[in-house]
Design a protein around this motif. Structure first.
Motif, PDB file in Angstrom:
ATOM      1  N   GLY A 230       0.817  -1.209   0.000  1.00 21.11           N
ATOM      2  CA  GLY A 230       0.000   0.000   0.000  1.00 21.11           C
ATOM      3  C   GLY A 230       0.850   1.258   0.000  1.00 21.11           C
ATOM      4  O   GLY A 230       0.522   2.246  -0.678  1.00 21.11           O
ATOM      5  N   LEU A 231       1.962   1.239   0.754  1.00 20.77           N
ATOM      6  CA  LEU A 231       2.882   2.378   0.774  1.00 20.77           C
ATOM      7  C   LEU A 231       3.530   2.557  -0.593  1.00 20.77           C
ATOM      8  O   LEU A 231       3.663   3.685  -1.089  1.00 20.77           O
ATOM      9  N   VAL A 232       3.933   1.448  -1.201  1.00 21.18           N
ATOM     10  CA  VAL A 232       4.554   1.512  -2.534  1.00 21.18           C
ATOM     11  C   VAL A 232       3.590   2.135  -3.539  1.00 21.18           C
ATOM     12  O   VAL A 232       3.973   2.979  -4.360  1.00 21.18           O
ATOM     13  N   GLN A 233       2.313   1.731  -3.461  1.00 20.44           N
ATOM     14  CA  GLN A 233       1.320   2.276  -4.389  1.00 20.44           C
ATOM     15  C   GLN A 233       1.126   3.772  -4.169  1.00 20.44           C
ATOM     16  O   GLN A 233       0.997   4.542  -5.133  1.00 20.44           O
ATOM     17  N   ARG A 234       1.118   4.209  -2.910  1.00 26.46           N
ATOM     18  CA  ARG A 234       0.974   5.645  -2.630  1.00 26.46           C
ATOM     19  C   ARG A 234       2.157   6.432  -3.193  1.00 26.46           C
ATOM     20  O   ARG A 234       1.993   7.526  -3.737  1.00 26.46           O
ATOM     21  N   ILE A 235       3.360   5.863  -3.061  1.00 28.20           N
ATOM     22  CA  ILE A 235       4.549   6.521  -3.611  1.00 28.20           C
ATOM     23  C   ILE A 235       4.428   6.641  -5.127  1.00 28.20           C
ATOM     24  O   ILE A 235       4.679   7.709  -5.709  1.00 28.20           O
ATOM     25  N   GLU A 236       4.027   5.549  -5.770  1.00 28.26           N
ATOM     26  CA  GLU A 236       3.882   5.563  -7.229  1.00 28.26           C
ATOM     27  C   GLU A 236       2.831   6.574  -7.669  1.00 28.26           C
ATOM     28  O   GLU A 236       3.023   7.291  -8.663  1.00 28.26           O
ATOM     29  N   ASP A 237       1.712   6.654  -6.937  1.00 21.76           N
ATOM     30  CA  ASP A 237       0.653   7.595  -7.306  1.00 21.76           C
ATOM     31  C   ASP A 237       1.146   9.035  -7.213  1.00 21.76           C
ATOM     32  O   ASP A 237       0.834   9.865  -8.080  1.00 21.76           O
ATOM     33  N   ILE A 238       1.915   9.338  -6.171  1.00 18.42           N
ATOM     34  CA  ILE A 238       2.418  10.706  -6.004  1.00 18.42           C
ATOM     35  C   ILE A 238       3.442  11.043  -7.084  1.00 18.42           C
ATOM     36  O   ILE A 238       3.392  12.110  -7.703  1.00 18.42           O
ATOM     37  N   VAL A 239       4.377  10.113  -7.328  1.00 16.58           N
ATOM     38  CA  VAL A 239       5.437  10.381  -8.313  1.00 16.58           C
ATOM     39  C   VAL A 239       4.863  10.499  -9.714  1.00 16.58           C
ATOM     40  O   VAL A 239       5.164  11.440 -10.459  1.00 16.58           O
ATOM     41  N   MET A 240       4.019   9.541 -10.081  1.00 18.73           N
ATOM     42  CA  MET A 240       3.480   9.530 -11.446  1.00 18.73           C
ATOM     43  C   MET A 240       2.348  10.545 -11.628  1.00 18.73           C
ATOM     44  O   MET A 240       1.818  10.697 -12.731  1.00 18.73           O
ATOM     45  N   GLY A 241       1.988  11.233 -10.551  1.00 23.56           N
ATOM     46  CA  GLY A 241       0.961  12.265 -10.655  1.00 23.56           C
ATOM     47  C   GLY A 241       1.448  13.513 -11.377  1.00 23.56           C
ATOM     48  O   GLY A 241       0.634  14.346 -11.793  1.00 23.56           O
ATOM     49  N   ARG A 242       2.759  13.655 -11.520  1.00 22.98           N
ATOM     50  CA  ARG A 242       3.318  14.785 -12.263  1.00 22.98           C
ATOM     51  C   ARG A 242       3.469  14.403 -13.730  1.00 22.98           C
ATOM     52  O   ARG A 242       4.057  13.374 -14.061  1.00 22.98           O
ATOM     53  N   GLU A 243       2.944  15.247 -14.612  1.00 21.83           N
ATOM     54  CA  GLU A 243       2.980  14.920 -16.032  1.00 21.83           C
ATOM     55  C   GLU A 243       4.402  14.918 -16.582  1.00 21.83           C
ATOM     56  O   GLU A 243       4.680  14.277 -17.607  1.00 21.83           O
ATOM     57  N   GLU A 244       5.331  15.638 -15.907  1.00 24.91           N
ATOM     58  CA  GLU A 244       6.717  15.662 -16.393  1.00 24.91           C
ATOM     59  C   GLU A 244       7.420  14.311 -16.200  1.00 24.91           C
ATOM     60  O   GLU A 244       8.413  14.027 -16.871  1.00 24.91           O
ATOM     61  N   ILE A 245       6.931  13.499 -15.272  1.00 18.68           N
ATOM     62  CA  ILE A 245       7.567  12.210 -14.989  1.00 18.68           C
ATOM     63  C   ILE A 245       6.851  11.116 -15.766  1.00 18.68           C
ATOM     64  O   ILE A 245       5.639  10.913 -15.611  1.00 18.68           O
ATOM     65  N   ILE A 246       7.590  10.392 -16.594  1.00 21.05           N
ATOM     66  CA  ILE A 246       6.976   9.399 -17.479  1.00 21.05           C
ATOM     67  C   ILE A 246       7.262   7.971 -17.034  1.00 21.05           C
ATOM     68  O   ILE A 246       6.783   7.015 -17.646  1.00 21.05           O
ATOM     69  N   GLY A 247       8.035   7.788 -15.968  1.00 23.07           N
ATOM     70  CA  GLY A 247       8.312   6.445 -15.448  1.00 23.07           C
ATOM     71  C   GLY A 247       9.141   6.531 -14.184  1.00 23.07           C
ATOM     72  O   GLY A 247       9.786   7.550 -13.916  1.00 23.07           O
ATOM     73  N   MET A 248       9.098   5.473 -13.377  1.00 18.08           N
ATOM     74  CA  MET A 248       9.919   5.420 -12.170  1.00 18.08           C
ATOM     75  C   MET A 248      10.424   4.001 -11.961  1.00 18.08           C
ATOM     76  O   MET A 248       9.797   3.029 -12.392  1.00 18.08           O
ATOM     77  N   HIS A 249      11.575   3.897 -11.293  1.00 16.57           N
ATOM     78  CA  HIS A 249      12.150   2.579 -11.017  1.00 16.57           C
ATOM     79  C   HIS A 249      13.155   2.701  -9.884  1.00 16.57           C
ATOM     80  O   HIS A 249      13.396   3.812  -9.361  1.00 16.57           O
ATOM     81  N   ASP A 250      13.742   1.576  -9.500  1.00 21.21           N
ATOM     82  CA  ASP A 250      14.761   1.526  -8.435  1.00 21.21           C
ATOM     83  C   ASP A 250      14.276   2.178  -7.135  1.00 21.21           C
ATOM     84  O   ASP A 250      15.010   2.938  -6.490  1.00 21.21           O
TER      85      ASP A 250
END
Length: 389
Positions: A230-250
């Motif tokens: 659940g924490l991982v999903q919240r992190i992904e939602d916040i990071v990918m919520g910015r249109e400038e960011i097109i992917g995340m990893h590591d």
């Protein structure tokens, strides 16, 4: 009772992200646990002495160990709330887990001793005097332990405390153990069959099972368990919520105790964008993670090629090849370097932690598959391990 006491003694009681509020909740619940468990011990010890029941006496000492556990938790909450210092720049939050481990050790020692006493009672049984007073004390004890389980679970979820959730589970197992003792008294009264020693064994086993559970729940974060999905999903939602960011990893999450998280990750951005605007977007994400999750976040910005037809085509072909390889769960940082005789496909792959294959074996399998299915292409692969579930 906890709601009433928290209104009286805890300022800003709804601000559970505040370390002072967490400490106040932990101290309040631990203090109440000490009082209630001491009272239960006294009542059950008297009932055990009156009836001569080893099972009731064992259950009484179980409550005494619970009082000791609450005392350890009280000290743990106090020490873990200390501010960071030069020797411990990440704070002292893990002391809460260590106190939980001490509680588990105390429970296990008590369980072993009571198991030995109960086995001796089976070998050399003694008559048990059944009376209204012991039965009434056990019924009250069951009700009190169910209540303690409920308030510890409620507060544990509210302040995200694994120690308090473990205490809730322990209280629930205690109520079950006491129910077993009450049933043994009923069997002895109605059927004139002495199963007191066997009931004592069951109580001891419940205690040992609870101790093992508490040890597991507190040892895992000390060893470095994977973050909650659940924490991982919240992190992904916040990071990918910015249109400038097109992917995340590591993504890596370090837990230094409740409310003390360190997060690092890589964010992919369009390499053609303005570096200052992209940096500003990443900076805003870091601040958002800190504000909403109460953590320290560090983001590495990865520029990637976008809207290049040749790169997109080779990337798509590569993903199709990788999809047929077991244990690979992601591809990132894809680049392509074309030469006169061949094209180098440079990329990272992510594999789950604990797989049987070594990084070299995964790399060799991918390189062989790329050369076989993508003529004229060589793979230059970096194998990363996923630190999340």
């Amino acid at each position: 009772m906890i709601s009433l006491l928290s209104k009286i003694f805890i300022k800003n009681r709804d601000d559970v992200t505040d370390s002072a509020v967490r400490k106040a909740y932990g101290s309040l619940c631990s203090a109440l646990g000490i009082v209630l468990n001491v009272l239960l011990f006294a009542g059950k010890y008297i009932a055990g002495a009156v009836s001569g029941s080893i099972a009731i006496t064992a259950d009484a000492f179980n409550n005494l160990s619970d009082a000791g556990s609450s005392a350890i938790s009280l000290v743990g909450f106090h020490l873990s709330s200390k501010k960071p210092d030069l020797d411990h720049p990440f704070g002292h939050g893990r002391l809460e887990y260590i106190s939980g481990l001490c509680v588990a050790a105390l429970i296990l020692v008590m369980g072993v001793e009571l198991l030995i006493s109960s086995v001796q009672k089976i070998i050399t049984p003694e008559p048990v005097e059944i009376g209204l007073l012991p039965a009434a004390i056990l019924i009250v004890s069951i009700a009190v332990k169910v209540y303690m389980s409920a308030y510890n679970r409620s507060v544990g979820k509210k302040i995200s405390s694994s120690a308090m959730l473990a205490t809730a589970t322990d209280s629930l197992s205690d109520s079950i153990a006491t129910t077993v003792v009450l049933i043994s008294m009923g069997v002895s009264y109605f059927f004139d069959v002495n199963i007191d020693g066997y009931a004592g064994v069951l109580v001891a086993l419940f205690i040992l099972w609870a101790g093992i559970g508490v040890a597991r729940d507190t040892l895992s974060p000390l060893l470095g368990q994977a973050p909650d999905p659940g924490l991982v999903q919240r992190i992904e939602d916040i990071v990918m919520g910015r249109e400038e960011i097109i992917g995340m990893h590591d993504l890596v999450v370090h837990d230094y105790g409740p409310g003390r998280l360190m997060i690092s990750l890589h964010a992919e951005v369009d390499g053609r964008g303005d570096i200052f605007e992209l940096h500003d977007a990443v900076d805003i994400v870091e601040r958002t993670l800190s504000r909403e999750l109460g953590c320290e976040a560090t983001i590495h910005m990865d520029p990637v090629v976008c809207d290049d037809a040749a790169v997109d085509a080779e990337h798509k072909r590569l993903l199709e090849v990788i999809a047929g390889i077991d244990d690979v769960i992601g591809v990132h940082d894809f680049r392509m370097v074309a030469g006169p005789s061949h094209t180098n496909l440079i990329f990272d792959v992510v594999v789950p932690c604990g797989i049987a294959k070594t990084a070299d074996e995964v790399r060799a399998e991918i390189c062989a598959a790329v050369e076989a299915q993508m003529p004229g292409c060589f793979a230059v692969v970096t194998v990363d391990t996923s630190f999340v579930r």
